[in-house]
Design a protein around this motif. Structure first.
Motif, mmCIF file in Angstrom:
data_model
loop_
_atom_site.group_PDB
_atom_site.id
_atom_site.type_symbol
_atom_site.label_atom_id
_atom_site.label_comp_id
_atom_site.label_asym_id
_atom_site.label_seq_id
_atom_site.Cartn_x
_atom_site.Cartn_y
_atom_site.Cartn_z
ATOM 1 N N PRO A 10 35.620 -28.487 -4.438
ATOM 2 C CA PRO A 10 34.052 -28.797 -4.032
ATOM 3 C C PRO A 10 33.370 -27.498 -4.135
ATOM 4 O O PRO A 10 33.770 -26.434 -4.118
ATOM 5 N N ASN A 11 32.082 -27.675 -3.939
ATOM 6 C CA ASN A 11 31.184 -26.338 -3.804
ATOM 7 C C ASN A 11 31.730 -25.558 -2.552
ATOM 8 O O ASN A 11 32.016 -26.142 -1.566
ATOM 9 N N GLY A 12 31.528 -24.291 -2.684
ATOM 10 C CA GLY A 12 31.980 -23.459 -1.621
ATOM 11 C C GLY A 12 33.648 -23.306 -1.565
ATOM 12 O O GLY A 12 33.794 -22.455 -0.797
ATOM 13 N N ALA A 13 34.385 -23.596 -2.421
ATOM 14 C CA ALA A 13 35.793 -23.554 -2.452
ATOM 15 C C ALA A 13 36.379 -22.336 -2.790
ATOM 16 O O ALA A 13 37.540 -22.106 -2.721
ATOM 17 N N GLY A 14 35.419 -21.629 -3.651
ATOM 18 C CA GLY A 14 35.874 -20.251 -4.369
ATOM 19 C C GLY A 14 35.827 -20.257 -5.785
ATOM 20 O O GLY A 14 36.426 -19.349 -6.328
ATOM 21 N N LYS A 15 35.653 -21.361 -6.419
ATOM 22 C CA LYS A 15 35.777 -21.260 -7.852
ATOM 23 C C LYS A 15 35.143 -20.388 -8.460
ATOM 24 O O LYS A 15 35.576 -19.516 -9.445
ATOM 25 N N SER A 16 33.738 -20.127 -8.312
ATOM 26 C CA SER A 16 32.920 -19.132 -8.935
ATOM 27 C C SER A 16 33.537 -17.806 -8.565
ATOM 28 O O SER A 16 33.040 -16.795 -9.287
ATOM 29 N N THR A 17 33.818 -17.706 -7.227
ATOM 30 C CA THR A 17 34.125 -16.369 -6.786
ATOM 31 C C THR A 17 35.153 -15.797 -7.901
ATOM 32 O O THR A 17 35.222 -14.707 -7.850
ATOM 33 N N LEU A 18 36.302 -16.760 -8.252
ATOM 34 C CA LEU A 18 37.316 -16.231 -8.879
ATOM 35 C C LEU A 18 36.586 -15.571 -10.456
ATOM 36 O O LEU A 18 37.127 -14.453 -10.814
ATOM 37 N N SER A 19 35.395 -16.060 -10.930
ATOM 38 C CA SER A 19 34.862 -15.480 -11.899
ATOM 39 C C SER A 19 34.189 -14.283 -11.681
ATOM 40 O O SER A 19 34.248 -13.119 -12.411
ATOM 41 N N LYS A 20 33.620 -14.043 -10.377
ATOM 42 C CA LYS A 20 33.028 -12.795 -10.043
ATOM 43 C C LYS A 20 34.209 -11.631 -9.902
ATOM 44 O O LYS A 20 34.048 -10.641 -10.177
ATOM 45 N N VAL A 21 35.447 -12.189 -9.328
ATOM 46 C CA VAL A 21 36.547 -11.293 -9.517
ATOM 47 C C VAL A 21 37.004 -10.654 -10.361
ATOM 48 O O VAL A 21 37.095 -9.439 -11.051
ATOM 49 N N LEU A 22 36.914 -11.763 -11.731
ATOM 50 C CA LEU A 22 37.454 -11.232 -12.980
ATOM 51 C C LEU A 22 36.282 -10.210 -13.524
ATOM 52 O O LEU A 22 36.776 -9.496 -14.514
ATOM 53 N N LEU A 23 35.028 -10.394 -13.229
ATOM 54 C CA LEU A 23 33.863 -9.530 -13.779
ATOM 55 C C LEU A 23 33.818 -8.297 -13.107
ATOM 56 O O LEU A 23 32.968 -7.610 -13.216
ATOM 57 N N ASN A 24 34.714 -8.018 -11.866
ATOM 58 C CA ASN A 24 34.831 -6.800 -11.043
ATOM 59 C C ASN A 24 33.370 -6.877 -10.204
ATOM 60 O O ASN A 24 32.819 -5.941 -9.867
#
Length: 191
Positions: A10-24
């Motif tokens: 769901p929204n807020g679960a951390g999915k997009s945060t993983l993308s941000k980690v990948l991009l530093n």
């Protein structure tokens, strides 16, 4: 590699945060993310770009670039990809005039011309109608099966994948409350 991973939650679960980690653009509280055995923290931007094609959740730029200009920024050799992604009829069209489905094909084609072995796609089905879902799944299936790409697809649900080979072969990582709720193969079934 040549795997298919679907990250759900769901929204807020951390999915997009993983993308941000990948991009530093964000850091992990613990652990590391490695690509081809090398921590992304130690990779240069060029090394990451060669290893991973990334399509983030984004609005399209409000610049009058044509489809062809966008693709040529990624690689001068675009002809085969333009044909494969059915972009010949719109190659001279400014990206500001494209439908959601057309824009998504341009985004994927720009990753294809990079020739990265790993594709990281953050909610690629946003703005697409069901017919475009099917078309996108077929394109991704071809990249996975014929071009041996590893696909990591962030999504809210599995609906676009039903009945496809990607559904049958995918591994799933389900996130909930910023943690892992389930990890496994779709063939094993979901909790």
């Amino acid at each position: 590699m040549n795997d298919v991973w679907i990250i759900l939650g769901p929204n807020g679960a951390g999915k997009s945060t993983l993308s941000k980690v990948l991009l530093n653009e964000a850091t992990l509280m613990k652990g590391t993310i490695a690509l081809q055995g090398i921590s992304i923290r130690r990779m240069s931007l060029k090394e990451r770009t060669n290893a991973v094609g990334i399509a983030l959740q984004q609005t399209r730029p409000a610049l009058p670039f044509t489809v062809e200009a966008v693709l040529k920024q990624c690689s001068p050799d675009i002809e085969e990809t333009v044909t494969r992604y059915d972009l010949n009829a719109i190659r001279a069209t400014p990206i500001t005039h494209l439908s959601g489905g057309q824009w998504q094909r341009v985004v994927l084609a720009s990753i294809a011309v990079q020739n990265a072995p790993l594709w990281w796609l953050d909610e690629p089905f946003t703005w697409l109608d069901p017919g475009q879902h099917d078309r996108l799944v077929r394109l991704l299936q071809t990249e996975w099966q014929d071009r041996h790409r590893t696909l990591v697809i962030i999504a809210h649900d599995l609906t676009p994948f039903y009945g496809s080979m990607l559904y049958d072969k995918a591994n799933v990582l389900m996130l909930k409350d910023s943690g892992v709720y389930f990890q496994g193969s779709l063939s094993e079934g979901l909790p």
